[in-house]
Design an enzyme around this catalytic site. Structure first.
Site, PDB file in Angstrom:
ATOM      1  CG  ASP A   1      69.192  74.802  33.708  1.00  0.00           C
ATOM      2  OD1 ASP A   1      68.368  75.636  33.277  1.00  0.00           O
ATOM      3  OD2 ASP A   1      68.946  73.595  33.815  1.00  0.00           O
TER       4      ASP A   1
ATOM      5  CE  LYS B   1      68.920  63.704  38.114  1.00  0.00           C
ATOM      6  NZ  LYS B   1      69.167  65.148  38.054  1.00  0.00           N
TER       7      LYS B   1
ATOM      8  CG  LEU C   1      71.818  63.508  44.158  1.00  0.00           C
ATOM      9  CD1 LEU C   1      70.534  63.827  43.394  1.00  0.00           C
ATOM     10  CD2 LEU C   1      72.913  64.490  43.780  1.00  0.00           C
ATOM     11  CD  GLU C   2      72.573  68.395  51.346  1.00  0.00           C
ATOM     12  OE1 GLU C   2      72.031  69.141  52.163  1.00  0.00           O
ATOM     13  OE2 GLU C   2      73.525  68.766  50.621  1.00  0.00           O
ATOM     14  CE1 TYR C   3      64.017  63.821  51.100  1.00  0.00           C
ATOM     15  CE2 TYR C   3      64.472  63.601  53.452  1.00  0.00           C
ATOM     16  CZ  TYR C   3      63.575  63.751  52.410  1.00  0.00           C
ATOM     17  OH  TYR C   3      62.235  63.830  52.676  1.00  0.00           O
TER      18      TYR C   3
ATOM     19  CG  ASN D   1      67.442  73.064  37.768  1.00  0.00           C
ATOM     20  OD1 ASN D   1      66.815  72.011  37.808  1.00  0.00           O
ATOM     21  ND2 ASN D   1      67.899  73.587  36.647  1.00  0.00           N
TER      22      ASN D   1
HETATM   23  P1  ATP Z   1      66.403  66.815  34.333  1.00  0.00           P
HETATM   24  O1  ATP Z   1      66.797  68.215  34.649  1.00  0.00           O
HETATM   25  O2  ATP Z   1      67.554  65.930  34.016  1.00  0.00           O
HETATM   26  O3  ATP Z   1      65.246  66.701  33.411  1.00  0.00           O
HETATM   27  P2  ATP Z   1      65.183  66.952  36.655  1.00  0.00           P
HETATM   28  O4  ATP Z   1      65.930  68.198  36.883  1.00  0.00           O
HETATM   29  O5  ATP Z   1      63.744  67.061  36.395  1.00  0.00           O
HETATM   30  O6  ATP Z   1      65.871  66.148  35.605  1.00  0.00           O
HETATM   31  P3  ATP Z   1      65.827  66.466  39.224  1.00  0.00           P
HETATM   32  O7  ATP Z   1      65.642  67.942  39.377  1.00  0.00           O
HETATM   33  O8  ATP Z   1      67.143  65.952  39.563  1.00  0.00           O
HETATM   34  O9  ATP Z   1      65.402  65.985  37.852  1.00  0.00           O
HETATM   35  O10 ATP Z   1      64.744  65.705  40.121  1.00  0.00           O
HETATM   36  C1  ATP Z   1      63.359  65.743  39.867  1.00  0.00           C
HETATM   37  C2  ATP Z   1      62.605  66.104  41.129  1.00  0.00           C
HETATM   38  O11 ATP Z   1      62.931  65.199  42.189  1.00  0.00           O
HETATM   39  C3  ATP Z   1      62.942  67.488  41.676  1.00  0.00           C
HETATM   40  O12 ATP Z   1      62.174  68.480  41.095  1.00  0.00           O
HETATM   41  C4  ATP Z   1      62.655  67.313  43.157  1.00  0.00           C
HETATM   42  O13 ATP Z   1      61.288  67.518  43.415  1.00  0.00           O
HETATM   43  C5  ATP Z   1      63.010  65.880  43.414  1.00  0.00           C
HETATM   44  N1  ATP Z   1      64.374  65.777  43.902  1.00  0.00           N
HETATM   45  C6  ATP Z   1      65.500  65.669  43.167  1.00  0.00           C
HETATM   46  N2  ATP Z   1      66.597  65.595  43.915  1.00  0.00           N
HETATM   47  C7  ATP Z   1      66.168  65.640  45.189  1.00  0.00           C
HETATM   48  C8  ATP Z   1      66.830  65.613  46.460  1.00  0.00           C
HETATM   49  N3  ATP Z   1      68.140  65.532  46.540  1.00  0.00           N
HETATM   50  N4  ATP Z   1      66.079  65.695  47.569  1.00  0.00           N
HETATM   51  C9  ATP Z   1      64.739  65.796  47.479  1.00  0.00           C
HETATM   52  N5  ATP Z   1      64.052  65.827  46.333  1.00  0.00           N
HETATM   53  C10 ATP Z   1      64.748  65.764  45.195  1.00  0.00           C
HETATM   54 MG    MG Z   2      66.077  69.825  37.287  1.00  0.00          MG
END
Ligand code: ATP
Ligand code: MG
Length: 340
Positions: A195, A101, A149-151, A200
């Site tokens: 949240d 990320k 992060l874990e994938y 999430n």
């Molecule tokens: P913020 O909440 O700060 O606005 P966000 O929540 O939108 O950011 P993340 O949820 O961390 O950002 O990531 C955005 C998208 O990326 C997720 O909805 C998911 O589809 C993908 N993603 C995030 N982390 C992973 C992961 N560890 N493995 C696979 N896909 C991921």
């Molecule tokens: Mg998010």
């Protein structure tokens, strides 16, 4: 039936951030926690693994390693958040596959969310549970911060729900059971997530649910009057009123999620935010006919105005809807590419 179809995931709402202490800044104007910077990637995680199936022992040995972007091969983008993007990545030596990320320091500072990022890192790095997304560590360069992060191979639960409209009772019950177990662990670790919503929650290699995004979470007890955060649809009445709150806010969100998994939409959703407020305050819920009595019973016991009267997590696991639909040992269903 799916009115979420073309809507992007909702951003968290921030009403005020006065309660968060300021963190002194470093020379590059950015402060990150000192703790896990040199944490090695762990090869004993069942989901993220080296691509050749070999344990990443060389990485484990190297305890003092500080990570840099040059240690990773970057792959495709996995998603985009408000403050940066997430990429598939592979650690060069071990071939360990992770999600990176990437956040921009300038945006973090200008949006005044430094404390949120710190909390996300501090909290998520400490948690170890099969239904919680692992954070292995972080590093930063001049302009960016990278969270390792874990994938989660099958992406966000939000996407799966959107594609399928809604889940059957068995599937929903398995997700609710696993979420409940993860929340019990968080609460034992004195962490309130605050949240919880399908955006999430990620889906791992074996289609298991993983709680992610600890940006709004806090260490408990938290006696101050809190900032209102989180998406309105999932907010408990006490958070809506900016009252002090505790673990029970996650019980409320669990009830909202349980409804949403079964119906495809959160129970208090409305075009007008004032209507949502009113529906939450008076717990006005309409169930479609196909929702079973047992599911309604569980949701009704979680969506209770008085936090102390919400069904405790241990009792959620023993609720007949969970016992009948998600007995111990049952696993989440596998959806194939077309079904997804
Ligand atoms: P913020 O909440 O700060 O606005 P966000 O929540 O939108 O950011 P993340 O949820 O961390 O950002 O990531 C955005 C998208 O990326 C997720 O909805 C998911 O589809 C993908 N993603 C995030 N982390 C992973 C992961 N560890 N493995 C696979 N896909 C991921
Ligand atoms: Mg998010």
């Amino acid at each position: 039936m799916n009115t979420k179809e073309n809507k992007p995931p909702k951003p968290p709402i921030l009403v005020s951030s006065t309660s968060t202490p300021k963190i002194p800044q470093t020379t590059d104007g950015f402060k990150i926690p000192a703790a896990p910077a040199s944490r090695p990637l762990q090869a004993n995680n069942q989901v993220a693994s080296s691509s050749n199936g070999e344990p990443a022992s060389d990485v484990q040995k190297d305890n003092n390693k500080l990570w840099a972007i040059s240690d990773f091969d970057l792959g495709r983008p996995l998603g985009k958040g408000k403050f940066g993007s997430v990429y598939l990545a592979r650690e060069k030596k071990s071939h360990y596959v992770v999600a990176l990320k990437v956040l921009f320091k300038s945006q973090i500072l200008s949006s005044d969310i430094e404390h949120q990022v710190r909390r996300e890192v501090e909290i998520q790095c400490r948690l170890r549970h099969p239904n919680i997304l692992r954070m292995y560590g972080y590093f930063h360069d001049e302009r960016r911060i990278y969270l390792i992060l874990e994938y989660a191979k099958h992406g966000a639960l939000y996407r799966l729900l959107k594609a399928r409209g809604r889940f059957d009772e068995r599937t929903a019950a398995i997700y609710v059971r696993d979420l409940t177990k993860a929340l019990m662990y968080c609460h034992q670790m004195k962490v309130i997530h605050r949240d919880l919503k399908p955006e999430n929650l990620l889906i791992g290699h074996n289609w298991e649910l993983k709680i992610a995004d600890f940006g709004w979470s806090v260490h408990s007890p938290s006696s101050r009057r809190m900032t209102i955060c989180g998406t309105l649809d999932y907010l408990s009445p006490e958070m809506l009123d900016s009252k002090p709150h505790n673990y029970a806010v996650d019980l409320w969100s669990l009830g909202v999620l349980c409804y949403e998994l079964l119906v495809g939409l959160p129970p208090f959703e409305a075009k007008d935010q004032h209507v949502t407020y009113k529906k939450i305050r008076h717990v006005i819920i309409k169930y479609p006919d196909y929702v079973s009595d047992l599911a309604r019973d569980l949701i009704g016991k979680l969506l209770v105005i008085r936090p102390e009267e919400r069904l405790p997590l241990a009792k959620v696991l023993k609720h007949p809807w969970i016992m009948q639909n998600a007995p111990d040992g049952t696993k989440p269903p596998i959806f194939d590419a077309e079904q997804k």
